[in-house]
Design a protein around this motif. Structure first.
Motif, short mmCIF file in Angstrom:
data_model
loop_
_atom_site.label_atom_id
_atom_site.label_comp_id
_atom_site.label_asym_id
_atom_site.label_seq_id
_atom_site.Cartn_x
_atom_site.Cartn_y
_atom_site.Cartn_z
N CYS A 471 -42.80 74.23 -27.41
CA CYS A 471 -42.06 72.72 -27.98
C CYS A 471 -42.94 71.68 -27.83
O CYS A 471 -43.46 71.50 -26.47
CB CYS A 471 -40.77 72.57 -28.39
SG CYS A 471 -39.76 72.83 -26.12
N PHE A 472 -42.60 70.36 -27.78
CA PHE A 472 -43.06 69.14 -27.10
C PHE A 472 -41.48 68.11 -26.96
O PHE A 472 -40.63 68.28 -27.47
CB PHE A 472 -44.36 68.01 -28.11
CG PHE A 472 -43.50 68.73 -29.48
CD1 PHE A 472 -42.52 66.19 -29.44
CD2 PHE A 472 -43.51 68.89 -30.87
CE1 PHE A 472 -42.17 66.05 -30.92
CE2 PHE A 472 -42.35 67.98 -31.88
CZ PHE A 472 -41.89 66.69 -31.84
N THR A 551 -43.84 69.90 -39.95
CA THR A 551 -45.12 68.92 -39.50
C THR A 551 -45.19 69.61 -37.78
O THR A 551 -44.58 69.31 -36.74
CB THR A 551 -44.97 68.05 -39.51
OG1 THR A 551 -44.79 67.59 -41.33
CG2 THR A 551 -46.31 67.20 -39.32
N LEU A 552 -46.74 69.93 -37.57
CA LEU A 552 -47.24 69.76 -36.46
C LEU A 552 -47.35 68.32 -35.92
O LEU A 552 -48.42 67.79 -36.22
CB LEU A 552 -48.40 70.73 -36.47
CG LEU A 552 -49.14 70.56 -34.85
CD1 LEU A 552 -48.40 71.92 -34.09
CD2 LEU A 552 -50.53 71.93 -35.75
N VAL A 553 -46.61 68.19 -35.07
CA VAL A 553 -46.75 66.56 -34.48
C VAL A 553 -48.06 66.15 -32.74
O VAL A 553 -47.53 67.54 -32.10
CB VAL A 553 -45.61 66.30 -33.97
CG1 VAL A 553 -45.56 65.08 -33.39
CG2 VAL A 553 -44.63 66.08 -35.18
N SER A 570 -34.28 65.40 -27.58
CA SER A 570 -34.62 66.36 -25.99
C SER A 570 -35.97 66.90 -27.29
O SER A 570 -37.21 66.62 -25.48
CB SER A 570 -34.11 66.63 -25.57
OG SER A 570 -33.49 67.97 -26.78
N ALA A 571 -36.39 66.69 -27.83
CA ALA A 571 -37.83 67.80 -28.46
C ALA A 571 -38.16 68.11 -29.92
O ALA A 571 -36.95 67.79 -30.52
CB ALA A 571 -37.82 69.38 -27.85
N GLY A 572 -39.11 68.61 -29.72
CA GLY A 572 -39.58 68.74 -31.57
C GLY A 572 -40.42 70.05 -31.74
O GLY A 572 -41.02 70.38 -30.85
N GLU A 573 -40.06 70.76 -32.69
CA GLU A 573 -40.33 71.93 -33.00
C GLU A 573 -40.64 72.47 -34.64
O GLU A 573 -40.27 71.87 -35.38
CB GLU A 573 -39.90 73.09 -32.26
CG GLU A 573 -38.74 74.02 -32.48
CD GLU A 573 -38.36 74.38 -34.42
OE1 GLU A 573 -38.90 75.19 -33.22
OE2 GLU A 573 -37.90 73.67 -34.75
#
Length: 635
Positions: A471-472, A551-553, A570-573
């Motif tokens: 994840c980011f 969406t791919l950030v 805290s994160a995104g995926e």
């Protein structure tokens, strides 16, 4: 052997002379008659079922059942009667002294009549008095067997059906049948050493059984040689009385709960093979003597019609006589008539024994079935199945490698409902089963996470679903003054769907209203993963809200926008919303465990992907190995 038994027991076994000295000491005690009936109980007839005491002690020393410190301090153990066959086939039970101890009763029961029958064959050919002497020998052998069975075997079987405290203790548990203590103060030490020894012998020689309960050692008061020793054993901290229904039986335990065994589910001890073999041997020899006597008599008369003058005819006649039928044959000699009179009681005894054994066997079979299904039900319902979902090949391979390192098992490829899966085996003492599936990125295409999870979850029926991978991060130490570094692990305490939104115009400007749900991950999984951080030495683990969108950030502008709108994130995926939606309405719990591979600003590399995927996989294996996942309610 356990450490405690090593402290209690000497490193040698007594020789035969020491056993003789110990036997003399036991025979000199005031309770010797009671002790003798416990150690050498009556056999099937007039004899004792065990050899002399010195040989009993010597045999027990050879197979490890004698807990020995000296001739004035020792205890004799016996395995459960219901597990005697397994003990006899083990390394400890196959010693010659052990065989002699076990077969003493049968030897005394069968050898004398066998020798008499064997001797009657050549005796029958001695001129003049030979046939009469042979008949006498056969009659003595037959009467010996009938007396043993009538006055020994059947009454003993009936007594066993009624049951006694000693019998019930010895049938299902290891038992101390002899305790000799010159110094009563050492009673507790000897009992603990005996318990340790019985546990070691069980682990080494007897396989687990569905009918077993907690390992407990029974101590028979009648097997203790002195009054002082009896009082000391009864007062020992490791011993407790077994209640008013079993007086004279003490239970030796080393703490913990007690689960009783199931007596009805133990395999019965069958004497039927020995009984049928002995009966067949007796009838065979009697048939030979009958045929010889009838053939001699009818040869002189010149008419052998309708007489058992051959061995086959004699055997048919004797077998039919057991059920009061002559089979159309009529003997003419007194010897044959006597044999014919003896056959009905022999047949009745055999029939009664077969009926008792058959009923017992049927009851045991039914009881063992019930116990087996109960055991399987409890075992299967206590097992946990976890489905791990990934997207990228590097995420899949990281999970496979981490699980293989934990259980030493290679992944097994399989297909369910048209989707490839990997069966990775079990982890931890609780045997958590792990399966792995891979989907395409995002949640909107047919191969993406939502449809893949929606198809696989009903087919696999997992208790828990874990989304693993990369994840980011949104709490970067460098960019956001947070606590995250590349390679750290993020666990989703909540998931927030960022795709569902409303777009309107207000005053000529676009206005976006976020309508996505913010949902907490499954509580049991969340708490289990929090517990897994205790003692964890891998990369830091962060718990918080995870943004999920299709969406791919890879844009600093979009990342900044997400941070402004979702300050707690805290994160995104891209797949967690699909997993949450696929598990909705089902009993499967869900959560996400992913490693931070980038910050959503375009700096993603293969190395950061690999590091993040491996960190997440390692933490997943840590959590599943610890066994802190609760068993969810079934049905």
């Amino acid at each position: 052997m356990s450490a405690s038994s090593a402290l209690h027991d000497p490193p040698f076994a007594p020789d035969l002379n020491a056993c003789r000295e110990a036997a003399r000491a036991v025979r000199a005690t005031p309770y010797w008659p009671q002790v003798r009936d416990v150690v050498r109980p009556p056999g099937v007839g007039i004899h004792r079922s065990r050899p002399p005491l010195a040989l009993v002690l010597y045999g027990a020393a050879r197979d490890g059942r004698l807990v020995w410190r000296s001739a004035d301090e020792f205890a004799l153990l016996e395995p459960p009667i219901a597990r005697g066959k397994e003990w006899a086939s083990s390394d400890a039970g196959r010693t010659w002294s052990g065989r002699l101890d076990r077969w003493w009763d049968q030897l005394v029961f069968g050898v004398p009549p066998f020798l008499l029958l064997l001797l009657s064959v050549p005796t029958a050919f001695v001129p003049q008095m030979g046939p009469l002497l042979a008949l006498l020998l056969v009659c003595i052998a037959l009467l010996y067997i009938l007396a043993q069975m009538t006055f020994g075997l059947i009454p003993r079987s009936l007594k066993r059906m009624r049951g006694t405290p000693d019998d019930s203790a010895r049938s299902l548990h290891w038992t101390v049948v002899l305790v000799h203590l010159a110094d009563p103060a050492k009673a507790d030490r000897l009992l603990r050493a005996a318990l340790d020894r019985s546990q070691h012998l069980t682990r080494a020689n007897i396989r687990p059984d569905v009918a077993e309960g907690t390992h407990a050692l029974m101590c028979l008061e009648r097997g203790i040689t002195t009054g002082e020793a009896r009082r000391a054993v009864a007062a020992a901290p490791s011993a407790t009385g077994s209640g008013p229904d079993r007086p004279g039986v003490l239970v030796v335990l080393d703490g913990g709960d007690f689960v009783p065994p199931d007596p009805g589910a133990h395999r019965p001890i069958s004497f039927i093979p020995v009984l049928l073999t002995g009966t067949a041997l007796v009838v065979g020899v009697i048939g030979l003597l009958t045929a010889d006597a009838e053939a001699t008599a009818c040869a002189a008369a010149g008419d052998c019609a309708d007489r058992p003058a051959t061995w086959i005819d004699a055997m048919m006649w004797l077998i039919n006589r057991m059920v009061l039928n002559d089979a159309g044959l009529t003997p003419a000699t007194t010897q044959a008539r006597i044999f014919g009179w003896l056959m009905p009681p022999l047949g009745l005894v055999v029939l009664l024994c077969l009926a008792v054994a058959g009923r017992r066997q049927a009851s045991t079979f039914k009881k063992r079935q019930e116990r087996t299904y109960t055991h399987l039900d409890a075992t299967i319902n206590r097992r946990i199945r976890v489905l791990v979902l990934t997207v990228l090949d590097i995420e899949r391979d990281a999970i496979i490698s981490a699980v293989a390192a934990g259980n030493g098992r290679q992944a097994e490829r399989d297909t369910l409902v048209g989707y490839p899966i990997f069966r990775l085996g079990r982890l931890g003492d609780h045997g958590t089963e792990v399966l792995l599936a891979q989907a395409a990125q995002g949640i909107v295409t047919p191969a993406a996470m939502m449809l893949t999870a929606e198809r696989l979850i009903p087919a696999i029926r997992p208790d828990y679903v874990i989304l693993a991978g990369i994840c980011f991060g949104l709490w970067s130490r460098r960019h956001d003054n947070g606590k995250q570094e590349l390679g750290d692990v993020v666990v989703s305490e909540y998931v927030h769907n960022v795709d569902h939104r409303k777009v309107t115009d207000e005053g000529g400007r676009e206005r976006i209203v976020r309508r996505g749900e913010r949902v907490q991950a499954s509580t049991p999984l969340l708490l289990a993963l929090k517990a897994a951080t205790h003692g964890w030495t891998g990369r830091p683990v962060h718990f918080g809200t995870v943004l999920s969108g299709n969406t791919l950030v890879s844009s600093a502008t979009l990342r900044a926008e997400l941070r402004r709108e979702f300050e707690e994130a805290s994160a995104g995926e891209m797949e967690l919303t699909g997993v949450y939606a696929a598990t909705a309405g089902r009993r499967s719990g869900w959560i996400m465990v992913k490693g931070i591979s980038d910050w959503g600003t375009g700096e993603l590399t293969d190395d950061t992907r690999r590091t993040a995927a491996e960190a997440a996989a390692a933490f997943v294996v840590q959590a599943l190995t610890l066994g802190t996942l609760p068993v969810p309610p079934r049905g």
